[in-house]
Scaffold this motif. Sequence first.
Motif, PDB file in Angstrom:
ATOM      1  N   ALA A 845     -39.954 -30.247 -28.341  1.00  0.00           N
ATOM      2  CA  ALA A 845     -40.192 -31.671 -28.590  1.00  0.00           C
ATOM      3  C   ALA A 845     -39.975 -31.990 -30.052  1.00  0.00           C
ATOM      4  N   LEU A 846     -39.363 -33.129 -30.321  1.00  0.00           N
ATOM      5  CA  LEU A 846     -39.245 -33.617 -31.694  1.00  0.00           C
ATOM      6  C   LEU A 846     -40.135 -34.842 -31.828  1.00  0.00           C
ATOM      7  N   VAL A 847     -40.933 -34.868 -32.885  1.00  0.00           N
ATOM      8  CA  VAL A 847     -41.805 -36.025 -33.099  1.00  0.00           C
ATOM      9  C   VAL A 847     -41.347 -36.730 -34.377  1.00  0.00           C
ATOM     10  N   PRO A 848     -41.680 -38.012 -34.535  1.00  0.00           N
ATOM     11  CA  PRO A 848     -41.275 -38.712 -35.764  1.00  0.00           C
ATOM     12  C   PRO A 848     -41.872 -38.041 -36.993  1.00  0.00           C
ATOM     13  N   ALA A 849     -41.222 -38.240 -38.143  1.00  0.00           N
ATOM     14  CA  ALA A 849     -41.659 -37.601 -39.382  1.00  0.00           C
ATOM     15  C   ALA A 849     -43.116 -37.939 -39.683  1.00  0.00           C
ATOM     16  N   ASN A 850     -43.818 -36.922 -40.197  1.00  0.00           N
ATOM     17  CA  ASN A 850     -45.211 -37.101 -40.655  1.00  0.00           C
ATOM     18  C   ASN A 850     -46.199 -37.467 -39.557  1.00  0.00           C
ATOM     19  N   THR A 851     -45.917 -37.091 -38.323  1.00  0.00           N
ATOM     20  CA  THR A 851     -46.895 -37.446 -37.293  1.00  0.00           C
ATOM     21  C   THR A 851     -47.666 -36.235 -36.775  1.00  0.00           C
ATOM     22  N   LEU A 852     -47.248 -35.015 -37.139  1.00  0.00           N
ATOM     23  CA  LEU A 852     -48.009 -33.853 -36.672  1.00  0.00           C
ATOM     24  C   LEU A 852     -49.292 -33.730 -37.495  1.00  0.00           C
ATOM     25  N   PRO A 853     -50.376 -33.324 -36.856  1.00  0.00           N
ATOM     26  CA  PRO A 853     -51.630 -33.169 -37.624  1.00  0.00           C
ATOM     27  C   PRO A 853     -51.473 -32.077 -38.686  1.00  0.00           C
ATOM     28  N   LYS A 854     -51.988 -32.348 -39.886  1.00  0.00           N
ATOM     29  CA  LYS A 854     -51.783 -31.399 -40.991  1.00  0.00           C
ATOM     30  C   LYS A 854     -53.050 -30.603 -41.266  1.00  0.00           C
ATOM     31  N   THR A 855     -52.859 -29.363 -41.739  1.00  0.00           N
ATOM     32  CA  THR A 855     -53.981 -28.606 -42.277  1.00  0.00           C
ATOM     33  C   THR A 855     -54.157 -29.090 -43.718  1.00  0.00           C
ATOM     34  N   PRO A 856     -55.298 -28.767 -44.351  1.00  0.00           N
ATOM     35  CA  PRO A 856     -55.518 -29.277 -45.712  1.00  0.00           C
ATOM     36  C   PRO A 856     -54.441 -28.854 -46.694  1.00  0.00           C
ATOM     37  N   LEU A 857     -53.767 -27.731 -46.455  1.00  0.00           N
ATOM     38  CA  LEU A 857     -52.727 -27.310 -47.404  1.00  0.00           C
ATOM     39  C   LEU A 857     -51.373 -27.900 -47.042  1.00  0.00           C
ATOM     40  N   GLY A 858     -51.346 -28.769 -46.034  1.00  0.00           N
ATOM     41  CA  GLY A 858     -50.082 -29.416 -45.718  1.00  0.00           C
ATOM     42  C   GLY A 858     -49.286 -28.732 -44.623  1.00  0.00           C
ATOM     43  N   GLY A 859     -49.791 -27.606 -44.122  1.00  0.00           N
ATOM     44  CA  GLY A 859     -49.110 -26.980 -42.988  1.00  0.00           C
ATOM     45  C   GLY A 859     -49.419 -27.745 -41.711  1.00  0.00           C
ATOM     46  N   ILE A 860     -48.962 -27.224 -40.562  1.00  0.00           N
ATOM     47  CA  ILE A 860     -49.236 -27.927 -39.304  1.00  0.00           C
ATOM     48  C   ILE A 860     -50.501 -27.353 -38.675  1.00  0.00           C
ATOM     49  N   HIS A 861     -51.358 -28.230 -38.229  1.00  0.00           N
ATOM     50  CA  HIS A 861     -52.582 -27.791 -37.553  1.00  0.00           C
ATOM     51  C   HIS A 861     -52.213 -27.479 -36.103  1.00  0.00           C
ATOM     52  N   ILE A 862     -51.999 -26.184 -35.819  1.00  0.00           N
ATOM     53  CA  ILE A 862     -51.415 -25.800 -34.523  1.00  0.00           C
ATOM     54  C   ILE A 862     -52.314 -26.188 -33.348  1.00  0.00           C
ATOM     55  N   SER A 863     -53.603 -25.842 -33.426  1.00  0.00           N
ATOM     56  CA  SER A 863     -54.436 -26.070 -32.240  1.00  0.00           C
ATOM     57  C   SER A 863     -54.575 -27.560 -31.946  1.00  0.00           C
ATOM     58  N   GLN A 864     -54.590 -28.363 -33.006  1.00  0.00           N
ATOM     59  CA  GLN A 864     -54.686 -29.812 -32.799  1.00  0.00           C
ATOM     60  C   GLN A 864     -53.387 -30.335 -32.179  1.00  0.00           C
TER      61      GLN A 864
END
Length: 1524
Positions: A845-864
């Motif tokens: 799946a591709l999602v629009p830019a900046n819509t994935l939940p972020k971890t505090p360091l800016g990575g992707i919050h996988i479980s969310q």
Amino acid sequence: GTRMQKDLSGIPPQVRIMHNLFLFLAILGDITQKGYEKKRSKLLSPYIPQTQETESAVQKEHRNQTPAPSAAQTSAPSKYHRTRSGGARDERYRSDIHTEAVQAALAKHKEQKMALPMPTKRRSTFVQSPADACTPPDTSSASEDEGSLRRQAALSAALQQSLQNAESWINRSIQGSSTSSSASSTLSHGEVKGTSGSLADVFANTRIENFSAPPDVTTTTSSSSSSSSMRPANIDLPPSGIVKGMHKGSNRSSLMDTADGREFFWAAKQGILGVRLRRRKAYPVKEALEDPQWFNMVPQPDPNQPKPEGRQMTPVKGEPLGVICNWPPALESALQRWGTTQAKCPCLTALDVTGKPVYTLTYGKLWSRSLKLAYTLLNKLGTKNEPVLKPGDRVALVYPNNDPVMFMVAFYGCLLAEVIPVPIEVPLTRKDAGGQQIGFLLGSCGIALALTSEVCLKGLPKTQNGEIVQFKGWPRLKWVVTDSKYLSKPPKDWQPHISPAGTEPAYIEYKTSKEGSVMGVTVSRLAMLSHCQALSQACNYSEGQTSSRDCPHCEPQIYVTNVMNKMHTISVPYSVMKTCPLSWVQRVHAHKGSVSSCDAFLSLFQSHGLKPEAICPCATSAEAMTVAIRRPGVPGAPLPGRAILSMNGLSYGVIRVNTEDKNSALTVQDVGHVMPGGMMCIVRPDGPPQLCKTDEIGEICVSSRTGGMMYFGLAGVTKNTFEVIPVNSAGSPVGDVPFIRSGLLGFVGPGSLVFVVGKMDGLLMVSGRRHNADDIVATGLAVESIKTVYRGRIAVFSVSVFYDERIVVVAEQRPDASEEDSFQWMSRVLQAIDSIHQVGVYCLALVPANTLPKTPLGGIHISQTKQLFLEGSLHPCNILMCPHTCVTNLPKPRQKQPGVGPASVMVGNLVAGKRIAQAAGRDLGQIEENDLVRKHQFLAEILQWRAQATPDHVLFMLLNAKGTTVCTASCLQLHKRAERIASVLGDKGHLNAGDNVVLLYPPGIELIAAFYGCLYAGCIPVTVRPPHAQNLAATLPTVRMIVDVSKAACILTTQTLMRLLRSREAAAAVDVKTWPTIIDTDDLPRKRLPQLYKPPTPEMLAYLDFSVSTTGMLTGVKMSHSAVNALCRAIKLQCELYSSRQIAICLDPYCGLGFALWCLCSVYSGHQSILIPPMELENNLFLWLSTVNQYKIRDTFCSYSVMELCTKGLGNQVEVLKTRGINLSCIRTCVVVAEERPRIALQQSFSKLFKDIGLSPRAVSTTFGSRVNVAICLQGTSGPDPTTVYVDLKSLRHDRVRLVERGAPQSLLLSESGKILPGVKVVIVNPETKGPVGDSHLGEIWVNSPHTASGYYTIYDSETLQADHFNTRLSFGDAAQTLWARTGYLGFVRRTELTAATGERHDALYVVGALDETLELRGLRYHPIDIETSVSRIHRSIAECAVFTWTNLLVVVVELCGSEQEALDLVPLVTNVVLEEHYLIVGVVVVVDPGVIPINSRGEKQRMHLRDSFLADQLDPIYVAYNM
């Protein structure tokens, strides 16, 4: 070639549709590539100038030479792509070796080309794509008409022309097939064998043939002939001739928008589709003797998989911890020592974003400020008697990453005050990703106080009145600012209490698990001290050195070690590392010995004087702290160890040096040796902690004094993680030393070097093989992605679907990426992952830019991200599902067993030991009636008799939307009105007895009068629903067809409708010049008939009943006078109707039982009918219920659409109903008139909803009727309540009934369809053998009754069909040779414990569904409603759902009532639920607007109309996803 595709724009859409179909068949493997090319050129040759043929061949050759599977212009040179390096964080994923491997893998795929259908989406759905990226879809859908057959009819002259052009090869393709007519049957959806068969299937209906049977009115000009396997696919052609074209062949024209050049050729040799064929291993089926369907669908291990062969490993020890005489007793003592003796010595230098030092904290400052903070915390926050903090309490530390100085002061201040710091990230919004779990941790730690800096506090989100917002899931916190100016100086005599380090907690470091839950790893003061000692020894630290470190929160430890050794730390902010990785000299902190990141770093900075031996990778984890670290090297020492491992071996957890294919190799670098004083072992990641063999990969476990001691407050999980005693292969413990699971996967190599290959959190177990999320991310990034996605914004996780884990890849798409670029990138990523990891991706799946939940360091919050994906709120803008390639554990398709022959099965009334499944209503002969009605054989006579006997008795009352009576008819009025109509028929119409007359009236009394007028004149009435003025194109053709098929000599109607029939708008839809005589009955002359017509025998025809089935078949049945009489009598007896009773009817009066109740029953029984036209309900939802209340009605009849209108529309109005004084306690029976399986959920919600206003739950019931017999069951007044049973859905697919308990998995609730009417007998029959079946066995419902219709009314009287459907006998077991009529419905009879009215035990009839609606897939029989029910449950935004099959694919159409950005969320949810609950792979998911799925007046879905509209591309869908 590309030009050729560009020039397709001038081609008629129908030809384009054919072309796309071939493309899709080619993908499914039903056509070879060669065959596809051939068909394509033939199909398109009339439209494309000859010169292009040669050019396309040249281009084809050219395309074979380009490595990218796309057209040449999209693949820019790969060198250009590689110069752009990702940010420092993504370096761990980047590797030139890996990129080469991916390029090589993709190059393999280009040898054989394959087309992939691109999903179609509506332009407005995603603002993301640039305007020219996708062609706007065809918006030619007609305006919808709610109540009627909402049908779009269109096949223009272009079609006929294109059919002629294409005719020659179409005919050729048909000739090789024997299935030209039967292939059109809705039921013939078995797996298609070979090419000719599938093509025949596609083109079965392209020729116009003369067939006979009920005609099909799916459309007038074009249509699919869809009939059941029981009924031959015969079509009556009305004189105008229906072109049966484009049956299953057509398809959404932008399936591959040829005009746009969107074709992607790729991989068949071992590409996705090739893989699908190669990997379809069917697993051995453990067949239970009785039930051969409980398959073992859990993936079985591959017997040939590599197995570990080494001996069991022995734990590896690190060097012993040295004894140093002046080692301080606690960390705080070290701080005190350096802070008082070396106060000027620098401790920490913070750099700003440009890399310039902004502040240097000296040891003196650190000591004095920590002391002030400790004093303030203990003494200044509360009162003396009630301090806020006591030693041992926990406090949160909330500091931004770029403020290490404040953090360090706060950390040591807490240690000195003996409170336990819990460092967490700064919350950014009220609903941060994972914020709720952090709140849970804070709550469970009992934290009421948060320390922060003034700057940070100002930046926190605030409410309107300036308070800090209450973060979601967080406890109420008091915020304390720790800037120096707010702290109190301790008095001279105050000293902190520093005790020697013990096992009491020092600090809590949080850790997020794979599932997203947050746990606090508690580190004791002793462990903290020992860890410092071990690190110092391992790194040869001594006083006064410099180290650099990023990101304080994850590892307070490094600060701690530095203080211990009076070292000078330089903190590099994370943002600086992204732009200029400064002076990492001593230590690289890597979770995985990633060669690429270390090598890339070294090669970049070697020229700046960085020594290779200075890079020291280490492995750390929250639980075990530092697991291993490479000791700083001596210049010129041998370079570190490397292992080149086979990816395939890794996936089975064994270490194999890669030999076969350099593309699927993983190169890992060691992370040094075990920490001093520690011990390490490797255990199996799942199950008991069994020690691995030496060549096996497992979880690294560490035993040392330096690790964490527990998860705070979680004793159970702590035991399994911090107190692990390894066991040997026999299961007995090895030693008694407890180990800590580190969460890292790896092995110990030669020379006791430790190698890490991944994290437990990133482990994906698919079909018994292990894959690593990071490796898959690396592969995805190695596919040239510059134009499409952001590097480092890719999430990989697995979801559990259908007994196995499935891999999902989610990436953020760049705003400027075009549809083609994205789609091409997606298809290449799928190939690359398949080729390198030998695993299929379930969903990309591709999602629009900046819509994935972020971890505090800016990575992707996988479980969310995973949670959003599973609950359908990820909102992708592009999606590709590949269930066909991934799901390899489906049970084998069922092979039908030859049925048992009739011989030796029957024993008396038993079939194979069970009672024969038969049931009957009360016997008509035994019912005593002293009714005068009995002497009259004809309904017309009864009306005349009533007009004399009770002339003023009102039979009918018609209400309008306001509830006022607009028209009434007494016996005499009705008789007189009928007489006038009869005389007009003779005078104006010049009709003879036996002529057919179409009655075209809105629901009302005029219709009833016209009906009796026809009987008086000896004509045969045919009631027809009038066309809808706003939607003539869809509704008028049906009227025209019934007029033609019934050979009507005349049409009786109102003036308004007469004008409509002759209007210009009508002329656009049908031929208005050839209508029969039209007579309007608005102003009739007062004339008496000389004499009324009396039929010579009761077997003569009374009326014709025409109805369109849900499969689009128009069937007319003949009702004789005796059948009418018997029907009315049966209903009268069942409902106890007589002249003093009133019933309310809210039904359509045009066919079936609705017509009988509206027009016939009142005249027969003399009761008063209050008529409520259903369309009036749309203007006033209260109408029906308020009428029932006003007249205190005991019996009311409605349809499912009326019940649904009330349930949905009045759901929140029950209080309003109460205030209006509406009370439904008077209702004894509320009957839903239906010809389908009872909709229990709707009935139950209706009952529950109106229970509060007195509706008895026992009142609601349903009827059952079919075309051959309009009323088989009706609850009535006496007899037991309808019973319900739960049956097993899996068995039902095998045509078996297995009763289960409530709440059993995969169970279906069925309800009895009312009681069988008097005089009706029912038997359940095997439709193949025509033999009776036993009690509680599934079969076709056959009926025998005096009111069964006497046959179909068709132009060419087809004797065989008549005999088969209306006068058929059981093949054995019926000595009486009863004549039965076949209903075409599946069901079963079950004897209950209840007593029937006759005193015998009650036999209940359960209807399962219409045979001709069922879908045969994988050898099993599915009822569409079951799949639709599953789908409707999955997401709140699904308004309605319908399924049908197209070639062998299951197509699911869902109406989206939410916002359009949710459209793509539905695709994986639909695919998952159908796979989980029905063991089917969805082929196409179509998301449409509400109201697109056509529903008829009975509330039934017209799935065949929907299918035709889909194939004719008239749905204007929001999104169409083709699952691979």
